[in-house]
Design an enzyme around this catalytic site. Structure first.
Site, PDB file in Angstrom:
ATOM      1  N   ASP A 195       0.876  -1.173   0.000  1.00  0.00           N
ATOM      2  CA  ASP A 195       0.000   0.000   0.000  1.00  0.00           C
ATOM      3  C   ASP A 195       0.918   1.228   0.000  1.00  0.00           C
ATOM      4  O   ASP A 195       2.134   1.121   0.215  1.00  0.00           O
ATOM      5  CB  ASP A 195      -0.848  -0.057   1.278  1.00  0.00           C
ATOM      6  CG  ASP A 195      -1.567   1.243   1.558  1.00  0.00           C
ATOM      7  OD1 ASP A 195      -2.302   1.716   0.679  1.00  0.00           O
ATOM      8  OD2 ASP A 195      -1.379   1.808   2.663  1.00  0.00           O
ATOM      9  N   ASP A 197      -0.215   5.191   0.957  1.00  0.00           N
ATOM     10  CA  ASP A 197      -0.467   6.167   2.026  1.00  0.00           C
ATOM     11  C   ASP A 197      -0.537   5.507   3.397  1.00  0.00           C
ATOM     12  O   ASP A 197      -1.309   4.583   3.607  1.00  0.00           O
ATOM     13  CB  ASP A 197      -1.786   6.914   1.756  1.00  0.00           C
ATOM     14  CG  ASP A 197      -1.663   7.787   0.521  1.00  0.00           C
ATOM     15  OD1 ASP A 197      -0.806   8.673   0.507  1.00  0.00           O
ATOM     16  OD2 ASP A 197      -2.423   7.550  -0.441  1.00  0.00           O
ATOM     17  N   GLN A 314     -10.143  13.381  -6.353  1.00  0.00           N
ATOM     18  CA  GLN A 314      -9.463  12.187  -6.871  1.00  0.00           C
ATOM     19  C   GLN A 314     -10.371  11.418  -7.808  1.00  0.00           C
ATOM     20  O   GLN A 314     -11.404  10.896  -7.394  1.00  0.00           O
ATOM     21  CB  GLN A 314      -9.044  11.269  -5.719  1.00  0.00           C
ATOM     22  CG  GLN A 314      -8.021  11.879  -4.784  1.00  0.00           C
ATOM     23  CD  GLN A 314      -7.675  10.947  -3.637  1.00  0.00           C
ATOM     24  OE1 GLN A 314      -7.578   9.735  -3.815  1.00  0.00           O
ATOM     25  NE2 GLN A 314      -7.496  11.490  -2.455  1.00  0.00           N
ATOM     26  N   LYS A 316     -11.047   8.276  -9.574  1.00  0.00           N
ATOM     27  CA  LYS A 316     -10.712   6.852  -9.603  1.00  0.00           C
ATOM     28  C   LYS A 316     -11.518   6.194 -10.717  1.00  0.00           C
ATOM     29  O   LYS A 316     -12.362   6.852 -11.332  1.00  0.00           O
ATOM     30  CB  LYS A 316     -11.004   6.242  -8.240  1.00  0.00           C
ATOM     31  CG  LYS A 316     -10.160   6.927  -7.148  1.00  0.00           C
ATOM     32  CD  LYS A 316     -10.577   6.555  -5.749  1.00  0.00           C
ATOM     33  CE  LYS A 316      -9.803   7.391  -4.748  1.00  0.00           C
ATOM     34  NZ  LYS A 316     -10.233   7.165  -3.369  1.00  0.00           N
ATOM     35  N   ASP A 406      -1.425  -0.593   6.083  1.00  0.00           N
ATOM     36  CA  ASP A 406      -1.621   0.126   7.350  1.00  0.00           C
ATOM     37  C   ASP A 406      -3.072   0.205   7.803  1.00  0.00           C
ATOM     38  O   ASP A 406      -3.338   0.748   8.871  1.00  0.00           O
ATOM     39  CB  ASP A 406      -1.019   1.537   7.278  1.00  0.00           C
ATOM     40  CG  ASP A 406      -1.924   2.510   6.525  1.00  0.00           C
ATOM     41  OD1 ASP A 406      -2.320   2.188   5.386  1.00  0.00           O
ATOM     42  OD2 ASP A 406      -2.236   3.578   7.084  1.00  0.00           O
TER      43      ASP A 406
END
Ligand code: MG
Length: 473
Positions: A195, A197, A314, A316, A406
């Site tokens: 991942d 961020d 954003q 996507k 995370d």
């Protein structure tokens, strides 16, 4: 090459270059890089120029990373560009990492620039350490100095004492991963999927300027090239616009593969590969038209600040994620509500009967405008499957695969890898949360297959320690 070690250099900005990265002379008398207009450095005043300013500094980082990876000559002007940017970002307009910007008329907008400032500071210390080693040992390039620098020491300065203990634990864990190539019957190197961020990059208050530092890009690229047969970044954010390919300092066609939208879109072999079989053509069309509407709206002075509010804007594959409030509630609630009303009004324009687009006020900080699909639930495990298949590889044993994440949205990647290769799957999670740690442990057959750290820099420092050892031999 001698450079000043005072990161907080000052200059007297004059002129009109709003991006701030023009001609100037730094405190050691060296010329700083010019932009096309040849204008002096200046504080970015508006949201738009702040973004442009930050992207210019990222160019300096990208050039630096490329030069070091290619063992080419390093352009010292790029170092001064970062130093200059740092001094501008820490001038009297920033207090306790809060920087005031102009939105419209007298309206001010406060941006938290902590991640940006610390990113500059770490890179400046790192580059200074490299430059000094190069000078001291009379080495021909910074690449020769790279294995001699102590990145852990550079980064430890920013963390509590426990940082170095965490690094040592992570080093031991990563060594098992790296050494698995020696145990593989054909000597195949392992696979890394991570991942972005919160895992490889600290969280930043605004997605639009969440820029990767030089030291992190160099470590990831060298680690991937030296120790893995496939390394991929799988993030929830988009590829472009801005997306991971704009924010990274890594070469986008280098040793690490990139994906966006939870692995729905990949940048592979110079091409964007998109998985959208479950989304209708009219859905994609409506989303594109909605994005155009939003672009027009965000050009209005009243709303332009929303590009820097949390998630920003954003695009996507199947949705637009729009930041509507910051963690510190810096946007007036009336304005945030007004913006959300405008979003719904724009949706109504492109989809008057509400049949294609769906409004999802996902959290207090962001809303999502999502295209209805055929019911398929896509998660990051699907993204991992796409890249492994497209690259003609496998997670099956023998060999190891390391998943880094995370949050709970990264757990499907671990489950997917465990299903394919129970004994060979390893996981590093950047989390202090006991529940999440427990969930990771539960997915893996043995405790020795997981490692937990408190911040991305532990992983970067650990990767560099392993590189240091390996490059010295
Ligand atoms: Mg994350």
């Amino acid at each position: 090459m001698t450079v000043t070690t005072d990161a907080r250099s000052n200059s007297t900005p004059t002129g009109v270059d709003e991006t701030g990265l023009g001609d100037a002379v730094n405190d050691s008398g060296l010329s700083l890089p010019s932009d096309a207009n040849g204008c002096p450095f200046q504080m970015p005043q508006s949201v738009e120029s702040f973004k442009e300013f930050m992207y210019k500094t990222q160019e300096a980082r990208r050039e630096t990373v490329k030069a070091i990876l290619d063992h080419a000559e390093f352009d010292v002007e790029n170092y001064y560009a970062l130093k200059k940017a740092y001094s501008i970002m820490t001038d009297e307009n920033t207090t306790l990492f809060q920087r005031e910007m102009t939105v419209t008329g007298n309206r001010r907008f406060v941006v938290n620039v902590k991640d940006e400032v610390l990113g500059f500071e770490k890179d400046i210390h790192f580059l200074e350490a490299l430059i000094h080693i190069q000078d001291d040992k009379d080495l021909s390039t910074l690449a020769d100095a790279y294995p001699l620098v102590d990145l852990s020491e550079v980064l430890a300065h920013f963390y509590p004492e426990s940082f170095l203990d965490e690094v040592d634990q992570c080093v031991e864990f990563l060594k098992k991963f790296v050494k698995s190539a020696e145990e593989h019957p054909q000597g195949k190197k392992p696979i890394l999927v991570t991942d972005w961020d919160g895992t490889m990059k600290d969280y930043c208050s605004q997605y639009a300027t969440n820029l990767q530092p030089v030291y992190s890009a160099l470590g990831m690229a060298n680690f991937a090239k030296r120790f893995t047969r496939l390394s991929a970044v799988l993030t929830a954010g988009p590829l472009r616009g801005p997306g991971i390919l704009d924010l990274t300092a890594l070469p986008i066609d280098g040793p690490i593969l990139f994906s966006g939208s939870w692995g729905r879109e990949w940048f592979l072999k110079g091409r964007r590969i998109v998985h959208k079989d479950d989304i209708s053509v009219e859905g994609i069309d409506a989303l594109n038209r909605f994005q155009d509407e939003m672009q027009t709206l965000l050009h209005e002075p009243e709303y332009c600040q929303f590009e820097l509010v949390g998630s920003g804007v954003q695009k996507k594959v199947d949705r637009l994620t729009l930041g509507v409030q910051t963690v510190c509630t810096q946007v007036e609630s009336g304005l945030s509500t007004q913006y959300q009303d405008e979003i719904r009004e724009r949706m109504h324009r492109v989809d008057p009967n509400g049949q294609v687009l769906h409004y999802d006020p996902s959290t207090e900080l962001e809303v999502e405008v999502v295209v209805h699909n055929d019911g398929t639930v896509w998660n990051k495990a699907d993204g991992v499957d796409v890249v492994i298949q497209t690259m003609g590889d496998t997670l099956d044993p023998p060999g190891r695969v390391l998943i880094c994440g995370d949050t709970a949205s990264d757990l499907p990647m671990v489950s997917f890898a465990v299903k394919k290769n129970p004994e060979g799957t390893m996981a590093i999670f950047v989390t202090q949360k006991p529940e999440l740690r427990e969930r990771v442990r539960t997915l893996l057959p043995s405790e020795s297959q997981s490692c937990f750290v408190s911040c991305p820099d532990v992983i970067h420092a650990a990767m560099h320690k392993i590189l240091k050892e390996s490059m010295a031999n």
